[in-house]
Design an enzyme around this catalytic site. Sequence first.
Site, PDB file in Angstrom:
ATOM      1  N   LYS A 123       0.903  -1.347  -0.068  1.00  0.00           N
ATOM      2  CA  LYS A 123      -0.053  -0.133   0.076  1.00  0.00           C
ATOM      3  C   LYS A 123       0.842   1.256   0.128  1.00  0.00           C
ATOM      4  O   LYS A 123       0.519   2.495  -0.806  1.00  0.00           O
ATOM      5  CB  LYS A 123      -0.921  -0.090   1.081  1.00  0.00           C
ATOM      6  CG  LYS A 123      -2.254  -0.972   1.147  1.00  0.00           C
ATOM      7  CD  LYS A 123      -3.305  -0.540   1.861  1.00  0.00           C
ATOM      8  CE  LYS A 123      -4.542  -1.613   1.650  1.00  0.00           C
ATOM      9  NZ  LYS A 123      -5.630  -1.663   2.622  1.00  0.00           N
ATOM     10  N   LYS A 137      -4.311  -9.088  -7.164  1.00  0.00           N
ATOM     11  CA  LYS A 137      -5.639  -9.381  -6.640  1.00  0.00           C
ATOM     12  C   LYS A 137      -6.750  -8.226  -7.030  1.00  0.00           C
ATOM     13  O   LYS A 137      -6.445  -6.927  -7.145  1.00  0.00           O
ATOM     14  CB  LYS A 137      -5.371  -9.104  -5.052  1.00  0.00           C
ATOM     15  CG  LYS A 137      -6.344  -9.343  -3.930  1.00  0.00           C
ATOM     16  CD  LYS A 137      -6.065  -8.897  -2.734  1.00  0.00           C
ATOM     17  CE  LYS A 137      -5.943  -7.395  -2.337  1.00  0.00           C
ATOM     18  NZ  LYS A 137      -5.622  -6.924  -0.938  1.00  0.00           N
ATOM     19  N   LYS A 182      -9.976  -2.576  -4.555  1.00  0.00           N
ATOM     20  CA  LYS A 182     -10.685  -1.500  -4.594  1.00  0.00           C
ATOM     21  C   LYS A 182      -9.986  -0.163  -5.088  1.00  0.00           C
ATOM     22  O   LYS A 182     -10.459   0.839  -5.572  1.00  0.00           O
ATOM     23  CB  LYS A 182     -11.205  -1.038  -3.008  1.00  0.00           C
ATOM     24  CG  LYS A 182     -12.412  -1.762  -2.478  1.00  0.00           C
ATOM     25  CD  LYS A 182     -12.644  -1.260  -1.037  1.00  0.00           C
ATOM     26  CE  LYS A 182     -13.685  -2.175  -0.560  1.00  0.00           C
ATOM     27  NZ  LYS A 182     -13.618  -1.890   1.048  1.00  0.00           N
TER      28      LYS A 182
HETATM   29  P1  TYM Z   1     -11.127  -4.827   3.269  1.00  0.00           P
HETATM   30  O1  TYM Z   1     -12.111  -3.762   3.393  1.00  0.00           O
HETATM   31  O2  TYM Z   1      -9.833  -4.518   2.359  1.00  0.00           O
HETATM   32  O3  TYM Z   1     -11.795  -6.048   2.555  1.00  0.00           O
HETATM   33  C1  TYM Z   1     -12.911  -6.602   3.330  1.00  0.00           C
HETATM   34  C2  TYM Z   1     -12.856  -8.324   3.144  1.00  0.00           C
HETATM   35  O4  TYM Z   1     -12.605  -8.658   1.528  1.00  0.00           O
HETATM   36  C3  TYM Z   1     -11.754  -9.473   1.739  1.00  0.00           C
HETATM   37  N1  TYM Z   1     -11.133  -9.517   0.351  1.00  0.00           N
HETATM   38  C4  TYM Z   1     -10.953 -10.124  -0.779  1.00  0.00           C
HETATM   39  N2  TYM Z   1     -11.172 -11.515  -0.706  1.00  0.00           N
HETATM   40  C5  TYM Z   1     -11.051 -12.479  -2.122  1.00  0.00           C
HETATM   41  N3  TYM Z   1     -10.455 -11.792  -2.923  1.00  0.00           N
HETATM   42  C6  TYM Z   1     -10.230 -10.634  -2.973  1.00  0.00           C
HETATM   43  N4  TYM Z   1      -9.633  -9.831  -4.160  1.00  0.00           N
HETATM   44  C7  TYM Z   1     -10.203  -9.503  -2.017  1.00  0.00           C
HETATM   45  N5  TYM Z   1     -10.294  -8.260  -1.788  1.00  0.00           N
HETATM   46  C8  TYM Z   1     -10.543  -8.106  -0.439  1.00  0.00           C
HETATM   47  C9  TYM Z   1     -10.554  -9.192   2.685  1.00  0.00           C
HETATM   48  O5  TYM Z   1      -9.749 -10.306   2.998  1.00  0.00           O
HETATM   49  C10 TYM Z   1     -11.419  -8.579   3.893  1.00  0.00           C
HETATM   50  O6  TYM Z   1     -12.077  -9.945   4.567  1.00  0.00           O
HETATM   51  N6  TYM Z   1      -8.186  -5.133   7.013  1.00  0.00           N
HETATM   52  C11 TYM Z   1      -9.366  -5.626   6.686  1.00  0.00           C
HETATM   53  C12 TYM Z   1     -10.349  -4.765   7.351  1.00  0.00           C
HETATM   54  C13 TYM Z   1     -10.691  -5.153   8.987  1.00  0.00           C
HETATM   55  C14 TYM Z   1     -10.807  -6.644   9.458  1.00  0.00           C
HETATM   56  C15 TYM Z   1     -10.607  -6.136  10.902  1.00  0.00           C
HETATM   57  C16 TYM Z   1     -10.945  -7.690   9.273  1.00  0.00           C
HETATM   58  C17 TYM Z   1     -10.365  -4.190   9.969  1.00  0.00           C
HETATM   59  N7  TYM Z   1     -10.662  -4.676  10.854  1.00  0.00           N
HETATM   60  C18 TYM Z   1     -10.815  -7.182  11.838  1.00  0.00           C
HETATM   61  C19 TYM Z   1     -10.968  -8.634   9.980  1.00  0.00           C
HETATM   62  C20 TYM Z   1     -11.120  -8.579  11.410  1.00  0.00           C
HETATM   63  C21 TYM Z   1      -9.478  -4.845   5.345  1.00  0.00           C
HETATM   64  O7  TYM Z   1      -8.766  -3.956   4.872  1.00  0.00           O
HETATM   65  O8  TYM Z   1     -10.396  -5.348   4.653  1.00  0.00           O
END
Ligand code: TYM
Length: 327
Positions: A112, A194, A197
């Site tokens: 990032k 991957k 967003k």
């Molecule tokens: P975020 O907002 O980037 O993504 C949310 C969820 O989507 C999954 N994800 C994917 N799964 C499959 N293929 C992809 N290309 C893909 N892109 C995203 C992510 O693995 C995630 O599960 N750090 C986390 C948010 C968070 C969180 C937490 C998660 C904050 N606190 C506590 C679990 C527990 C994140 O950036 O998600």
Amino acid sequence: MKKRIFSGIQPTGKVHIGNYLGAIKQWVTNQGDHDNIYCIVDLHAITVPQDPAELKASIRTMAGLLFAAGIDPEQSVLFVQSAIPAHSELAWILNCITPMGWMERMTQFKEKAGKDRERASVGLFDYPALMASDILLYDTHLVPVGEDQKQHLELTRDIAQRFNRQYGETFVVPEPIIPKIAARVMGLDDPTKKMSKSEPGKFHAVYMLDTPDVILKKVKRATTDSLRDIRFDENRPGVFNLLSIYQAFTGETEAEIEAHFAGKGYGDLKKELAEVIIEGLRPIQERYAKFIADPAQLDALLAQSADKVRPIAEATMKRVHQRMGLG
Ligand code: TYM
């Protein structure tokens, strides 16, 4: 006693089918079997600059989408992270027991921050400590996430164990749940990256609120290869990615899908995949329209949820204060 599930999603950027298949879809299945807490992590979102009005709007959009996708307020709690100040407080405390070296190993920060590491915020570097605090505050057993969060979960486990060793048994050590299919959905335009967003390409991701014609256009443009047969072969990342998305939406086995596409071409695969995605998202989009038309109702649902989880977070903080001799 039901096991506690916790997971989070950032409100910013458009939600794509990677988020849906990797995380949200797991959140909504078998809600009755667990005690579920889901969180819109706005404090994580501000690790990069955000426009305040847009952030506020995107929190509502995310809440509307998650309820529309099937989060049931009777069975699950969905709240906004910043409504519970304990997240920030515990993150600070965890910072103080986490070695720099552990944090420096996190690959997501490197991705990032990119080349501009010196300009990245301290918050972006420290993002995983806040994530650990989200999870540990609620005595979480299971964390359903996509594969990209695996390293953050390992760090959370390490931090919990270190704290428990230093101060006595305080935190539950959580386990990730990573789906077998579509744990890492790849970009349609570049199946070696991957789906994300923040990727700017117009044909990179299918968003959950894309219209049918946009979905069809994006899937038709997806990168494949110069071969012909339609098989699950990880060495052919473009076709593999399309087939995995198809599998995640239909629930069919690899063998059934390969038999279905035997003798057909990539044009057929793309057309049928687009249909499967369109039909899979249609009911969610319809329900979303109803939720987003009533923002006051969304805000009320989020506020009620925060009230439900606040006592759990406060009890954890009390325990942490006592163990550490704070206050
Ligand atoms: P975020 O907002 O980037 O993504 C949310 C969820 O989507 C999954 N994800 C994917 N799964 C499959 N293929 C992809 N290309 C893909 N892109 C995203 C992510 O693995 C995630 O599960 N750090 C986390 C948010 C968070 C969180 C937490 C998660 C904050 N606190 C506590 C679990 C527990 C994140 O950036 O998600």
